[in-house]
Scaffold this motif. Sequence first.
Motif, PDB file in Angstrom:
ATOM      1  N   ARG A 101       0.824  -1.215   0.000  1.00 38.43           N
ATOM      2  CA  ARG A 101       0.000   0.000   0.000  1.00 38.43           C
ATOM      3  C   ARG A 101       0.856   1.263   0.000  1.00 38.43           C
ATOM      4  NH1 ARG A 101      -1.738   3.103   4.240  1.00 38.43           N
ATOM      5  NH2 ARG A 101      -1.179   1.482   5.750  1.00 38.43           N
ATOM      6  N   ARG A 102       1.757   1.386   0.960  1.00 34.36           N
ATOM      7  CA  ARG A 102       2.551   2.611   1.062  1.00 34.36           C
ATOM      8  C   ARG A 102       3.578   2.720  -0.060  1.00 34.36           C
ATOM      9  NH1 ARG A 102       5.541   3.635   6.360  1.00 34.36           N
ATOM     10  NH2 ARG A 102       6.123   5.457   5.113  1.00 34.36           N
ATOM     11  N   SER A 105       1.555   3.662  -3.405  1.00 30.59           N
ATOM     12  CA  SER A 105       0.877   4.957  -3.376  1.00 30.59           C
ATOM     13  C   SER A 105       1.869   6.105  -3.197  1.00 30.59           C
ATOM     14  CB  SER A 105      -0.186   4.983  -2.276  1.00 30.59           C
ATOM     15  OG  SER A 105       0.394   4.816  -0.995  1.00 30.59           O
ATOM     16  N   TYR A 188      -6.729  10.827  -4.189  1.00 34.02           N
ATOM     17  CA  TYR A 188      -6.458   9.566  -3.484  1.00 34.02           C
ATOM     18  C   TYR A 188      -6.437   9.793  -1.975  1.00 34.02           C
ATOM     19  CZ  TYR A 188      -3.942   5.513  -1.675  1.00 34.02           C
ATOM     20  OH  TYR A 188      -3.577   4.408  -0.952  1.00 34.02           O
ATOM     21  N   ASP A 190      -6.008   7.578   1.877  1.00 38.44           N
ATOM     22  CA  ASP A 190      -5.797   6.361   2.661  1.00 38.44           C
ATOM     23  C   ASP A 190      -6.946   6.131   3.633  1.00 38.44           C
ATOM     24  OD1 ASP A 190      -3.581   4.868   1.973  1.00 38.44           O
ATOM     25  OD2 ASP A 190      -2.191   6.121   3.078  1.00 38.44           O
ATOM     26  N   TRP A 232      -3.403  -0.532  -1.767  1.00 35.73           N
ATOM     27  CA  TRP A 232      -3.603   0.843  -2.222  1.00 35.73           C
ATOM     28  C   TRP A 232      -4.703   0.890  -3.285  1.00 35.73           C
ATOM     29  CZ3 TRP A 232      -3.292   2.192  -7.307  1.00 35.73           C
ATOM     30  CH2 TRP A 232      -2.720   1.241  -8.167  1.00 35.73           C
ATOM     31  N   ARG A 235      -8.203   1.398  -2.085  1.00 32.18           N
ATOM     32  CA  ARG A 235      -8.353   2.778  -1.626  1.00 32.18           C
ATOM     33  C   ARG A 235      -8.488   3.737  -2.814  1.00 32.18           C
ATOM     34  NH1 ARG A 235      -5.852   0.153   2.512  1.00 32.18           N
ATOM     35  NH2 ARG A 235      -6.226   0.964   4.631  1.00 32.18           N
ATOM     36  N   TRP A 236      -7.748   3.479  -3.877  1.00 35.62           N
ATOM     37  CA  TRP A 236      -7.864   4.287  -5.082  1.00 35.62           C
ATOM     38  C   TRP A 236      -9.250   4.120  -5.703  1.00 35.62           C
ATOM     39  CZ3 TRP A 236      -7.109   8.264  -7.783  1.00 35.62           C
ATOM     40  CH2 TRP A 236      -7.129   8.304  -9.184  1.00 35.62           C
TER      41      TRP A 236
END
Length: 318
Positions: A101-102, A105, A188, A190, A232, A235-236
């Motif tokens: 994820r991190r 993104s 975007y 989180d 990610w 979340r997107w």
Amino acid sequence: MSIFDAFWDCDYTGRPVIDHVNTASVPVLLLGFNRPDKLPRVIEPLRSIKPQRVFIAIDGPREGRPDEAEKCLATQRAAEAAIDWECQVERLYRDRNLGCRRAVSEAITWALQRVEEVLIIEDDCIVDPSFVTLSRMLLDRYRHDERVACISASNLQRGKWRGDGGYYASKYPHCWGWATWRRAWKQYTDDLAPFESFSQTAAYKALHLTEMEREYWRHVIDLCRLGKVDSWSYRWTFSCWLKGMVALLPNKNLVTNVGFGEDSTHTKEQCEITNLRHEVLEDFSAPSSLAVDRAADEATFRRLFCAPASPMENFIVS
């Protein structure tokens, strides 16, 4: 004549053909981790295009994996060696692992702080060069159209043509090869906390017409909120829905995913989309409408996310 019209010419049949599209001007972000054999395969189709600006982002080794530092370093070296044309290369090499994820993104944010637009390719996605042509054209055409979040390479329609153009609008921003703008990525988030209130709105119910779809996505978002899925991309997707944005998908599949297997993060199991191979898009004409193609999205939902009689469907209906 508009900028978009200037891209077109015609052959003797009267069929539109592409001319003077500067595909090399599309900045490319390459994402990798610990698989040095994958990125060179991803870069190979780009050699004919020779992007003028390339970003490389490689996540770092995980704790407790003594052999992974060397794999990450080998991935960096493999990417550098594969880019054998003259271009500007910028690097984001992590010395510790951020997780899917991190790492992804933040790499997209990093690239889009330096350019206004970017084509994003992960280390398991081989895109056809015609997707770069499509990206160049649509990045220009929809640059200021806030309805449009991205251009994706995936098509899961089994050869069925959707709409009256070379691409169509979808609520699903597929991420196996995709392009976007800084202005879209700014949306975007989180933070999935707003999902609860959003799921009660008329907009959410209009987005997902069936109770099964609504419950499926509630379950997926819950897994992300609980930290059980480090994604990610979900979340997107939620960010796009929250802002009412659509993705533009080609009417042919333009990407092959070569990442299915035990060493992948999220694609360990074989499924219907495992055998999808990229084709060549020749029709770049614009559709008459950017309304979401509900039939196409329903087919995608049942093929990619919640297949009939699958464990997920059984869980949802139980």
